[in-house]
Design an enzyme around this catalytic site. Structure first.
Site, mmCIF file in Angstrom:
data_model
loop_
_atom_site.group_PDB
_atom_site.id
_atom_site.type_symbol
_atom_site.label_atom_id
_atom_site.label_comp_id
_atom_site.label_asym_id
_atom_site.label_seq_id
_atom_site.Cartn_x
_atom_site.Cartn_y
_atom_site.Cartn_z
ATOM 1 N N CYS A 3 0.862 -1.188 0.000
ATOM 2 C CA CYS A 3 0.000 0.000 0.000
ATOM 3 C C CYS A 3 0.899 1.238 0.000
ATOM 4 O O CYS A 3 2.072 1.150 -0.379
ATOM 5 C CB CYS A 3 -0.978 -0.015 1.169
ATOM 6 S SG CYS A 3 -0.216 0.058 2.806
ATOM 7 N N ARG A 9 -3.444 -0.577 5.384
ATOM 8 C CA ARG A 9 -4.006 -1.658 4.562
ATOM 9 C C ARG A 9 -3.084 -2.861 4.413
ATOM 10 O O ARG A 9 -3.496 -4.003 4.661
ATOM 11 C CB ARG A 9 -4.390 -1.101 3.175
ATOM 12 C CG ARG A 9 -5.521 -0.109 3.218
ATOM 13 C CD ARG A 9 -5.642 0.656 1.915
ATOM 14 N NE ARG A 9 -4.498 1.540 1.717
ATOM 15 C CZ ARG A 9 -4.272 2.266 0.633
ATOM 16 N NH1 ARG A 9 -5.109 2.185 -0.395
ATOM 17 N NH2 ARG A 9 -3.217 3.047 0.548
ATOM 18 N N ASP A 119 -8.014 3.893 0.925
ATOM 19 C CA ASP A 119 -7.182 4.233 2.073
ATOM 20 C C ASP A 119 -8.039 4.694 3.251
ATOM 21 O O ASP A 119 -8.757 5.690 3.140
ATOM 22 C CB ASP A 119 -6.237 5.359 1.641
ATOM 23 C CG ASP A 119 -5.105 5.567 2.624
ATOM 24 O OD1 ASP A 119 -5.219 5.074 3.754
ATOM 25 O OD2 ASP A 119 -4.127 6.216 2.243
#
Ligand code: 4NP
Length: 147
Positions: A3, A9, A119
């Site tokens: 990420c 994440r 996100d």
């Protein structure tokens, strides 16, 4: 698992996949990385940590690092969370074989959809639950394909 910051994440994805792989006795190496340098050396964001723990996955000791070109040699597959990650990882690829290793993780659940794991960093706690659920499903598909 890749990420942007490697604190929300991708560490959740790493923890989920490792947890499922261990349950199924799969011998795979799992790691995560971020494209940006800002959080290198840090543990996951407290919200990612809290959410993962709620579902029985411990990511508290993971440490953020940056993606490196050598990851193309270490791993067979590189799952990214969104299109920006995809472009950033592919920009470091050296060969077509490297590029073929990269895919958006939600293409596991919905092949060809190119949907992002959005996100959750700038939102509330509920964003992390949503991310966990998406990653959990995707990792189920992956683990089933490796059994
Ligand atoms: P992640 O979330 O990519 O899921 O780890 C982010 C965390 C921090 C930042 C960006 C994204 N940041 O810019 O600090």
């Amino acid at each position: 698992m890749v990420c942007l910051g490697n604190i929300c994440r991708s560490p959740m994805a790493e923890g989920i996949l490792r947890h499922k792989a261990e349950k199924e006795d799969l011998d795979i190496e799992v790691d995560s990385a971020g494209m940006g340098p800002w959080h290198v050396g840090e543990n996951p964001d407290y919200r990612a940590n809290f959410t993962a723990r709620k579902y029985g996955v411990d990511i508290s000791t993971l440490i953020a690092r940056q993606f490196h070109e050598s990851d193309f040699d270490r791993f067979d597959k590189i799952y990214v969370m969104d299109r920006n990650n995809f472009a950033d990882v592919v920009s470091q690829a050296r060969t077509d074989e490297d590029i073929k290793k990269v895919d958006l993780i939600l293409n596991l659940t919905k092949p060809g959809s190119n949907k992002p794991v959005t996100d959750p960093y700038y939102g509330g706690d509920e964003g992390f639950d949503k991310v966990f659920a998406l990653l959990d499903k995707a990792c189920d598909v992956l683990v089933n394909s490796l059994k």
